[in-house]
Design a protein around this motif. Sequence first.
Motif, short mmCIF file in Angstrom:
data_model
loop_
_atom_site.label_atom_id
_atom_site.label_comp_id
_atom_site.label_asym_id
_atom_site.label_seq_id
_atom_site.Cartn_x
_atom_site.Cartn_y
_atom_site.Cartn_z
N HIS A 251 0.83 -1.21 0.00
CA HIS A 251 0.00 0.00 0.00
C HIS A 251 0.87 1.26 0.00
O HIS A 251 0.59 2.22 -0.73
CB HIS A 251 -0.91 -0.01 1.23
N ALA A 252 1.93 1.25 0.83
CA ALA A 252 2.83 2.40 0.85
C ALA A 252 3.50 2.59 -0.49
O ALA A 252 3.66 3.72 -0.98
CB ALA A 252 3.88 2.21 1.95
N ALA A 253 3.90 1.48 -1.12
CA ALA A 253 4.57 1.56 -2.42
C ALA A 253 3.62 2.07 -3.50
O ALA A 253 4.02 2.85 -4.38
CB ALA A 253 5.12 0.19 -2.81
N GLU A 259 1.89 10.49 -4.66
CA GLU A 259 2.36 11.49 -3.71
C GLU A 259 3.47 12.34 -4.30
O GLU A 259 3.46 13.58 -4.20
CB GLU A 259 2.85 10.78 -2.44
N PHE A 260 4.44 11.68 -4.95
CA PHE A 260 5.56 12.42 -5.53
C PHE A 260 5.11 13.27 -6.71
O PHE A 260 5.64 14.35 -6.96
CB PHE A 260 6.65 11.45 -5.98
N GLU A 261 4.15 12.75 -7.46
CA GLU A 261 3.65 13.49 -8.63
C GLU A 261 3.02 14.80 -8.19
O GLU A 261 3.27 15.86 -8.79
CB GLU A 261 2.64 12.63 -9.38
N LEU A 262 2.19 14.77 -7.15
CA LEU A 262 1.57 15.99 -6.65
C LEU A 262 2.63 16.96 -6.13
O LEU A 262 2.55 18.17 -6.36
CB LEU A 262 0.58 15.66 -5.52
N SER A 323 8.58 7.91 3.60
CA SER A 323 7.80 6.67 3.67
C SER A 323 8.67 5.48 4.02
O SER A 323 8.20 4.51 4.65
CB SER A 323 7.08 6.42 2.34
N ILE A 324 9.95 5.52 3.65
CA ILE A 324 10.87 4.43 4.00
C ILE A 324 11.00 4.35 5.51
O ILE A 324 10.96 3.27 6.10
CB ILE A 324 12.25 4.64 3.35
N THR A 418 8.91 9.16 -11.53
CA THR A 418 9.05 7.70 -11.71
C THR A 418 10.33 7.18 -11.09
O THR A 418 10.34 6.14 -10.42
CB THR A 418 9.00 7.35 -13.21
N GLN A 419 11.42 7.89 -11.29
CA GLN A 419 12.70 7.45 -10.75
C GLN A 419 12.68 7.39 -9.23
O GLN A 419 13.15 6.42 -8.63
CB GLN A 419 13.83 8.38 -11.23
#
Length: 480
Positions: A251-253, A259-262, A323-324, A418-419
Amino acid sequence: MGAVPVTAMITEMEYGRRDRAEVVFQKGTTEEIPPACLGEFVSEAGNPGNFRQVVRVRLYLQAMERYRALRFVDTPGLESVLEHNTEASLRWLPNVGLALVAVGVDPPLSRHDMELIRTLSRYTPNISVLLTKIDLLEDADRLEVREFVRTQLARFTGVPLPLFCYSTRPGFEGLRAELDEQLLCQTGGQRDAILRHKLDSLLRECSQYLKIAGKAAEITDSERAAVRRAIRDETNIVDESRQSLRLAARHAAEGTRGEFELLLQSEEAAVRDRLLAELDAEFPSWTASLAIAAERFEAWLCGAAAREMSCLSERHRSEFVASIGRVSRRLAQSLQDFRNRLSEGSLRTLGVPLEASEMELRVKEPQSPDVRLGRIFDRNWELLSFLLPMAPIRALLKRHFQWKVADVVSMNLSRLTTQWADAVNGAIFALEKQAIDRLDGLTATIQALLAAAGTESGQICADLRRVEEQRERLLSHNMG
């Protein structure tokens, strides 16, 4: 010290009859270098990513004659964003004799500092804390911070740890003299005590497992089967927890990319506006011909876009890797809960607890992605240069360049998203695997002890006696 990571390799310093340095490489060879060239091998700038494959560097200095009994070891920072720096330090920790943990005053003490001190206590009885950058505080604040750190250390460790204030600034020479006289010059004859401490840590942990095996050997087969069933029942509970954690990791992945896109989309307008402003300033110098304009624009945009993406990557790094940390803490807590339950079950059925030391997961944060750009133009515009004079097409060409800037910014923000998502998800899944391996390994160890208990009880008892005798010998030596 530096504004960016400086020490990337383990660097050892000790007395030598002449100033020199030795570099030890991973392939086993050693090379002597002038001390002035040290930065080419130990710094992140001179040896990025350890591409030179250095294991460690040792400095021999005449100026160290006063400390002939000591070897100083400078380790990379444990909270560095560069994974290989942290790994190098963690691998070296078991070798420590006297630990001097540097803690800045802003802020004083962190969870990482406490965890490091706890880890070091397994390897050495001599841990001191160096409160650095004390010159940043006024006199009253220094006293307050020092008392706060002293109180927190005592509460966490249960014993008072030596605390030294420190600054490299002029006017604080007295603090440096205090450290030198009270710590560095008082280390003679402690080698044996340090080795005994390391041995006792190993013997104590070994004794815990042997006691469990020994108690299991004393009970009947039916009682031993009941213990196995209890562990099996506990394992079934953990199987459910494992599945829950696996789903949580997935779920986190799944949420990282969105999240990063926003996060990066909120930066798009500012990045585009900065590049367009640069384009306005640069474009007039490109108008000699279409070929020159195309070539200069491509070179400029490649560099400018890569720079902007790199800046965004570093600016939001802590948000990308947050998140990690969340997943790591959740998995570690689950492991600790499981170990605590095993310890309670062992105490209940065998009368011996399993030493419930904290379970740690090693977090491997991803490095910043590669954001270099390839060729921007698909067509060779310069081939039309002799047909199209610049004067009538200048405005049209600039509008095309402006459109291309916006397109490249959007495309590379998506690529950067993406990266980072791939890098963070890879770290999350690695943590998940590490946690499951730890859990399975702990369960298998206990089951193996129980399985061997009936057939090897004599050997277990003999081994336990030997371990306890060694511990008693160490204790009596310490008291003597």
